[in-house]
Design a protein around this motif. Structure first.
Motif, PDB file in Angstrom:
ATOM      1  N   ALA A 250       0.828  -1.181   0.160  1.00  0.00           N
ATOM      2  CA  ALA A 250       0.064   0.086  -0.006  1.00  0.00           C
ATOM      3  C   ALA A 250       0.989   1.370   0.211  1.00  0.00           C
ATOM      4  N   ARG A 251       2.014   1.265   0.608  1.00  0.00           N
ATOM      5  CA  ARG A 251       2.691   2.410   0.709  1.00  0.00           C
ATOM      6  C   ARG A 251       3.493   2.806  -0.838  1.00  0.00           C
ATOM      7  N   ALA A 252       3.214   1.924  -1.651  1.00  0.00           N
ATOM      8  CA  ALA A 252       3.557   2.289  -2.928  1.00  0.00           C
ATOM      9  C   ALA A 252       2.957   3.431  -3.306  1.00  0.00           C
ATOM     10  N   ASP A 253       1.573   3.343  -3.183  1.00  0.00           N
ATOM     11  CA  ASP A 253       0.470   4.347  -3.460  1.00  0.00           C
ATOM     12  C   ASP A 253       0.312   5.573  -2.461  1.00  0.00           C
ATOM     13  N   ARG A 254       0.472   4.921  -1.137  1.00  0.00           N
ATOM     14  CA  ARG A 254       0.539   6.000   0.067  1.00  0.00           C
ATOM     15  C   ARG A 254       1.887   5.815   0.765  1.00  0.00           C
ATOM     16  N   PRO A 255       2.719   6.829   0.352  1.00  0.00           N
ATOM     17  CA  PRO A 255       4.121   6.640   0.940  1.00  0.00           C
ATOM     18  C   PRO A 255       4.004   7.460   2.446  1.00  0.00           C
ATOM     19  N   ASP A 256       2.918   8.034   2.918  1.00  0.00           N
ATOM     20  CA  ASP A 256       2.975   8.637   4.166  1.00  0.00           C
ATOM     21  C   ASP A 256       2.253   7.695   5.235  1.00  0.00           C
ATOM     22  N   GLY A 361     -21.661  -1.823   6.702  1.00  0.00           N
ATOM     23  CA  GLY A 361     -20.871  -1.080   6.184  1.00  0.00           C
ATOM     24  C   GLY A 361     -19.994  -0.249   7.384  1.00  0.00           C
ATOM     25  N   GLY A 362     -19.961  -1.108   8.241  1.00  0.00           N
ATOM     26  CA  GLY A 362     -19.204  -0.207   9.760  1.00  0.00           C
ATOM     27  C   GLY A 362     -17.679  -1.058   9.640  1.00  0.00           C
ATOM     28  N   ALA A 363     -17.108  -1.804   9.008  1.00  0.00           N
ATOM     29  CA  ALA A 363     -16.060  -2.545   8.817  1.00  0.00           C
ATOM     30  C   ALA A 363     -15.730  -2.759   7.380  1.00  0.00           C
ATOM     31  N   VAL A 364     -14.410  -2.889   7.392  1.00  0.00           N
ATOM     32  CA  VAL A 364     -13.815  -3.567   6.216  1.00  0.00           C
ATOM     33  C   VAL A 364     -13.193  -4.839   6.379  1.00  0.00           C
ATOM     34  N   ALA A 365     -13.862  -5.946   5.517  1.00  0.00           N
ATOM     35  CA  ALA A 365     -13.420  -7.312   5.596  1.00  0.00           C
ATOM     36  C   ALA A 365     -12.295  -7.481   4.584  1.00  0.00           C
ATOM     37  N   VAL A 366     -11.071  -8.178   4.999  1.00  0.00           N
ATOM     38  CA  VAL A 366     -10.015  -8.515   3.920  1.00  0.00           C
ATOM     39  C   VAL A 366      -9.768  -9.941   4.104  1.00  0.00           C
ATOM     40  N   PRO A 369      -3.325 -10.128   1.888  1.00  0.00           N
ATOM     41  CA  PRO A 369      -2.586  -8.987   1.694  1.00  0.00           C
ATOM     42  C   PRO A 369      -3.097  -7.951   0.752  1.00  0.00           C
ATOM     43  N   ASP A 370      -3.157  -8.611  -0.605  1.00  0.00           N
ATOM     44  CA  ASP A 370      -3.725  -7.741  -1.731  1.00  0.00           C
ATOM     45  C   ASP A 370      -5.185  -7.146  -1.249  1.00  0.00           C
ATOM     46  N   GLU A 371      -6.119  -7.842  -0.617  1.00  0.00           N
ATOM     47  CA  GLU A 371      -7.192  -6.825  -0.274  1.00  0.00           C
ATOM     48  C   GLU A 371      -6.967  -5.965   0.830  1.00  0.00           C
TER      49      GLU A 371
END
Length: 420
Positions: A250-256, A361-366, A369-371
């Motif tokens: 994810a840091r490749a798109d969000r380096p912060d 819609g109160g949480a994100v299920a993954v 690692p890709d998700e």
């Protein structure tokens, strides 16, 4: 006869149980004083105490409001809190409630339990959720209550294979408040008397997190901007690599993007530090006194009793125990702190809560690692989206029951048991 068979089995397993406790000391994960507590020693000397037992952080966190209400109703009675883990003990000690002490729970040997009870002389035993250890329950000379009793279909099936032992335990309970209707039916089917059946509901929707140290929070806040910070809460062995794979991608798109990594057992700090540093990212380790800087990518929070601080710093929380076969940890604490919730596929311990969150819609299920990477890319840096997700989580979790009303009902019944 059922108890005799259990005790014979426990005797056969005693070298494993005692050896495991000794090994934790020899490896530096626990102290000799901790071992003494597991053997029934080191408990506070009290008289007429309320003994409240929870397995670890999740169970004890849900009991915090109940404990506070018990103190208000019976300030004359000391309360001894026990936990199976040093992290649970540290959590209870961190509350710093007057008249409340905490130690490790004695193992389920009759001699260890008798040694503990001689020191504490409890008037009432309260066990949280599914901590129904046979010797602890059956040999108790005082009333026994179970709060938030939880029994899954799998556990019910297991207990059905030992119906006489289950019935012996159920008959010994003076009061049981089940966490959900399915659990209530299972306890009744195993022999819980109708007179002992209490109201159904969960205390976890009313989690009241203690405030973190203000100076520490102020010092760390500039280093971990909340919308860019992910807390990975209570990881188990095998989970760190999975989460770090998603995070680094994810840091490749969000380096912060930054991470606070809090292992479930701080004694794993060396192992987890090695895994984190293998990513090539900058790591600071709290237990080693390493101070984070603006360039720190991962802060390894391998300490005890500081979870409220980490929740406050993080706009997003991945609730661990859900990429490992551990059933997932509580969503109630991050929701209470206003942190957006992400979780993996194993949610058996809180299935009703996570089902409500995921459906609404109160949480994100993954699931991998890709998700996780995709979810972090979408959420990171967006405080509005994080706050909205956390607000929906609080709404849906609050809908699981009125914990304040439940606490009031439970306290009245528990107080009456102290006079039995």
């Amino acid at each position: 006869m059922p108890m005799l068979l259990y005790r014979c089995l426990l005797t056969l397993l005693s070298p494993v149980l005692l050896g495991g406790a000794l090994l934790r000391v020899l490896r530096g994960r626990e102290t000799w004083a901790d071992l003494s507590q597991r053997l029934g020693g080191g408990a506070p000397a009290t008289s007429g105490a309320i003994w409240l037992h929870g397995a670890s952080n999740g169970e004890l966190a849900s009991a915090r409001g109940l404990l506070s209400a018990l103190r208000a109703a019976r300030p004359d009675l000391p309360i001894v809190v026990t936990a199976n883990t040093v992290t649970g003990r540290a959590l209870a000690r961190g509350w710093d409630f007057p008249g409340v002490t905490a130690c490790l729970a004695p193992l389920d040997f009759r001699w260890a339990l008798a040694r503990f009870r001689r020191r504490t002389r409890p008037a009432l035993l309260i066990v949280m959720e599914n901590e129904l250890w046979p010797n602890r329950i059956v040999t108790a000379p005082m009333p026994v209550a179970c709060i938030g009793g939880r029994m899954s279909a799998r556990s019910f099936s297991t207990w059905q294979r030992a119906p006489r032992l289950a019935a012996t335990l159920m008959r010994r309970l003076s009061f049981l408040s089940a966490q959900d209707d399915q659990s209530a039916r299972h306890f009744a089917a195993l022999g819980l008397p109708a007179s002992a059946q209490g109201p159904t509901g969960t205390l976890k929707s009313g989690v009241d997190l203690p405030q973190p140290d203000a100076d520490t929070l102020a010092a760390l806040t500039p280093l971990f901007p909340r919308p860019d910070t992910l807390l990975v809460a209570s990881t188990h062995e095998g989970e760190e690599r999975t989460v770090l794979d998603g995070f680094t991608a994810a840091r490749a798109d969000r380096p912060d993007l930054k991470m606070i990594l809090a292992p479930r057992h701080p004694a794993r700090g060396d192992e987890v530090a090695q895994i984190a540093r293998a990513t090539g990212l900058t790591v600071a380790r709290r237990s080693a006194g390493e101070q984070p800087t603006p360039d720190t990518d991962i802060y390894l929070a391998d300490t005890l009793g500081e979870m409220p601080l980490w929740y406050r710093l993080a706009g997003m929380t991945f609730v661990a125990g859900s990429f490992a076969p551990k059933g997932g940890h509580t969503p109630f604490e991050p929701a209470a702190a206003g942190s957006a919730i992400l979780h993996g596929p194993d949610i058996a311990n809180f299935r009703d809560a996570y089902t409500a969150l995921d459906t609404g819609g109160g949480a994100v299920a993954v699931s991998d690692p890709d998700e996780l990477r995709a979810a972090l890319v979408q959420l990171a840096g967006d405080a509005t989206a994080q706050d909205a997700l956390a607000a929906r989580a609080r709404e849906f979790l609050a809908g699981l029951g009125d914990s304040a009303a439940l606490v009031e009902t439970l306290v009245a019944r528990l107080v009456s048991l102290t006079k039995a």
